[in-house]
Design an enzyme around this catalytic site. Structure first.
Site, mmCIF file in Angstrom:
data_model
loop_
_atom_site.group_PDB
_atom_site.id
_atom_site.type_symbol
_atom_site.label_atom_id
_atom_site.label_comp_id
_atom_site.label_asym_id
_atom_site.label_seq_id
_atom_site.Cartn_x
_atom_site.Cartn_y
_atom_site.Cartn_z
ATOM 1 N N ASP A 175 0.880 -1.099 -0.113
ATOM 2 C CA ASP A 175 0.223 -0.149 -0.056
ATOM 3 C C ASP A 175 0.855 1.231 -0.039
ATOM 4 O OD1 ASP A 175 -1.263 2.187 0.843
ATOM 5 O OD2 ASP A 175 -2.774 0.910 1.417
ATOM 6 N N HIS A 176 1.097 1.987 -1.139
ATOM 7 C CA HIS A 176 2.260 2.788 -1.231
ATOM 8 C C HIS A 176 2.160 3.918 -0.408
ATOM 9 C CE1 HIS A 176 -0.538 5.191 -3.988
ATOM 10 N NE2 HIS A 176 0.347 6.020 -3.816
ATOM 11 N N HIS A 179 -5.752 2.663 1.377
ATOM 12 C CA HIS A 179 -5.134 3.985 1.778
ATOM 13 C C HIS A 179 -5.781 4.673 3.255
ATOM 14 C CE1 HIS A 179 -2.828 3.326 -1.725
ATOM 15 N NE2 HIS A 179 -3.508 3.988 -2.677
HETATM 16 C C1 BG6 Z 1 -3.673 4.368 -6.088
HETATM 17 C C2 BG6 Z 1 -4.886 4.648 -6.729
HETATM 18 O O1 BG6 Z 1 -3.646 3.460 -5.331
HETATM 19 O O2 BG6 Z 1 -3.412 5.902 -5.361
HETATM 20 C C3 BG6 Z 1 -5.201 5.905 -7.686
HETATM 21 O O3 BG6 Z 1 -5.204 3.382 -7.620
HETATM 22 C C4 BG6 Z 1 -4.846 7.125 -6.652
HETATM 23 O O4 BG6 Z 1 -6.642 6.111 -8.246
HETATM 24 C C5 BG6 Z 1 -3.568 6.885 -6.525
HETATM 25 O O5 BG6 Z 1 -4.917 8.115 -8.022
HETATM 26 C C6 BG6 Z 1 -3.275 8.275 -5.407
HETATM 27 O O6 BG6 Z 1 -1.942 7.956 -4.846
HETATM 28 P P1 BG6 Z 1 -1.106 9.528 -4.573
HETATM 29 O O7 BG6 Z 1 0.281 9.052 -4.050
HETATM 30 O O8 BG6 Z 1 -1.093 10.172 -5.839
HETATM 31 O O9 BG6 Z 1 -2.034 10.062 -3.458
#
Ligand code: BG6
Length: 484
Positions: free
Chosen positions: A173-174, A236
């Protein structure tokens, strides 16, 4: 310097590999973080040769990596690590070919990164096993969402469990790799100041907002089946909620941290029946304007049905039913094509018990993950001049300027290095993913049962009108975007 390993990227020609993974690996290479012997092997169906792939990777990385960071000489050295193998991940025979191609690499760590559609996860794991490519030195990395419901997540987890030990599975989960998200743990567990007041007695409510201006970026196929709930909330937003609400772990290691997060997910009060209507808002963007850009409605996006019922916005009032948080609402909201891109957490403290200087605001702690990494504590202070006129003033901790000599790592850099080093603290454990689905599933079911269609909201707005009501009915309001 990390350990020697091979990283095999399934979906090697896809957006994730070209826009996120390769740039992250390039930065790690440039910083001397990768072992000299490490190979990166992209796997996909297209019949590229190795040099074609290197050229494709370079084209994309030159766009994704900041100009100042892209050093052609360094790229040459990095691209010497790159290789490409054309295969179809749904064909068992191709895994046998892959094994022959890799040669004897026994006792070498092999990381399988599945940057593919989730429907391939089980197949790939099974074929890795039958081809003899899964051994105690292997690691497998999966992107969220794991499945689309509790049942499908359990099936994926069970299939993986037949091939890999849980310690070899890295569910990414980045958000957990973001600097400020980790700083949230530092803030909570390395400072004595906040702990005594980090509880229901002193906190009125918590808001967690991840607002995007982007749309679905040519991912209509995926997004139509996911929607904002599965794409963002299940992973997230719930991960952020866990980090705010969890008890201090005994140690900063994978088991201790994840044990505490699971307890939070299990303490989430189920939202069912009438509560689905009262405590959740779904929305879908209609045509509008963001800055100077005219934006078409969601249902005009590529690969989206023109009577699509998929939500691009969700807001939820959640409750964590435990001793620390009883009675404190956690408001979650996320949406695409909103007015501004911000990811922030607001801790709204209660007002002082006796208002000596008349009514007024209460303290707020604002943790901003994006666009800038900042933590601000709003304290009440006297406005200069006669009389006790109070105003909130921010004690600001700007992390980018506080550590300005240091390059800001992208979330994927940190997480990829953790995978190589075998540290799963910042990855989701099987029971954690399943506990999150256990809470999400009844909400989605409730929407279907009550025919709760998404409410339209114009692109460039703050979401459907009803989202204000979620807080206003309790005399609260949403925080106001990045200029606050
Ligand atoms: C991803 C989703 O996990 O996270 C995307 O699949 C989303 O839809 C993105 O745009 C948002 O990540 P960040 O790091 O730009 O907030």
């Amino acid at each position: 310097m990390s350990i020697a390993c091979d990283m095999l990227v399934f979906g090697g020609t896809g957006d994730l590999a070209l826009h996120k993974l390769l740039p992250a690996l390039y930065h790690l290479h440039r910083d001397g973080r990768l072992h000299a012997d490490m190979r990166i092997i992209a796997l996909a169906r297209s019949k590229h040769g190795r040099d074609d792939y290197k050229a494709l990777a370079e084209r994309h990385c030159r766009v994704q990596i900041a100009k100042a960071d892209f050093d052609p000489q360094c790229w040459q050295a990095f691209s010497a690590r790159l290789d490409y193998f054309a295969m179809d991940a749904s064909q068992s025979a191709d895994f046998t070919r892959l094994k022959r191609y890799l040669g004897d690499t026994s006792a070498r760590v092999r990381v399988y990164y599945l940057a593919t559609a989730p429907k391939l996860f089980e197949t790939i794991a099974t074929y890795l096993k039958t081809a003899g490519l899964a051994d105690p030195y292997s690691r497998i990395v999966l992107e969220k969402p794991i499945g689309h419901s509790l049942q499908s997540a359990q099936a994926i987890n069970a299939s993986l469990g037949c091939v890999f030990d849980e310690s070899q599975v890295f569910r990414i989960d980045h958000y957990l790799g973001k600097e400020t998200v980790q700083n949230l743990m530092a803030l909570r567990f390395a400072n004595m100041l906040l702990e005594p007041i980090w509880r229901a007695a002193h906190i009125d409510h918590v808001q967690i907002s991840v607002c995007e201006t982007l749309g679905i970026e040519n991912r209509g196929d995926y997004y139509e089946h996911a929607g904002a709930m599965r794409d963002m909330v299940q992973n997230h937003l719930l991960q952020l909620l866990c980090l705010v609400a969890m008890e201090p772990p005994v140690r900063f290691d994978a088991e201790s941290v994840r044990n505490e997060k699971v307890k939070v997910l299990e303490a989430l009060k189920p939202i069912t029946g009438q509560d689905v209507r009262d405590k959740t808002v779904r929305g879908q963007y209609s045509a509008g304007q963001i800055g100077n850009q005219q934006v078409a409605a969601y249902y005009f996006e590529k690969n989206v049905d023109n009577d699509s019922d998929t939500e691009t916005f969700v807001a939820i009032e959640a409750q964590v039913e435990n001793w620390r948080w009883a009675g404190v609402p956690f408001y979650l909201r996320t949406g695409k094509r909103l007015a501004e891109k911000t990811s922030e957490i607001l801790i709204q403290f209660k007002p002082v018990p006796h208002a000596l200087f008349g009514g007024g605001d209460a303290n707020q702690l604002l943790i901003r993950l994006q666009p800038e990494e900042r933590i601000s504590l709003h304290m009440m202070a006297k406005n200069p001049g006669k009389g006790m006129k109070l105003e909130p003033v921010a004690l600001d901790l700007n992390l980018a300027t506080a550590f300005k000599q240091q390059r800001r790592w992208d979330a994927y850099e940190r997480l990829l290095l953790d995978v190589i080093e075998g540290d799963s603290t910042l990855f989701m454990r099987r029971d954690e993913v399943e506990a999150a689905w256990r809470w999400i599933d009844p909400i989605i079911k409730g929407w279907q049962q009550h025919y709760q269609h998404p409410r339209p909201y114009p692109a460039g707005s703050n979401g459907p009108e009803q989202v204000q009501h979620l807080l206003e009915r309790h005399g609260r309001k949403w925080m106001q975007g990045p200029t606050q």
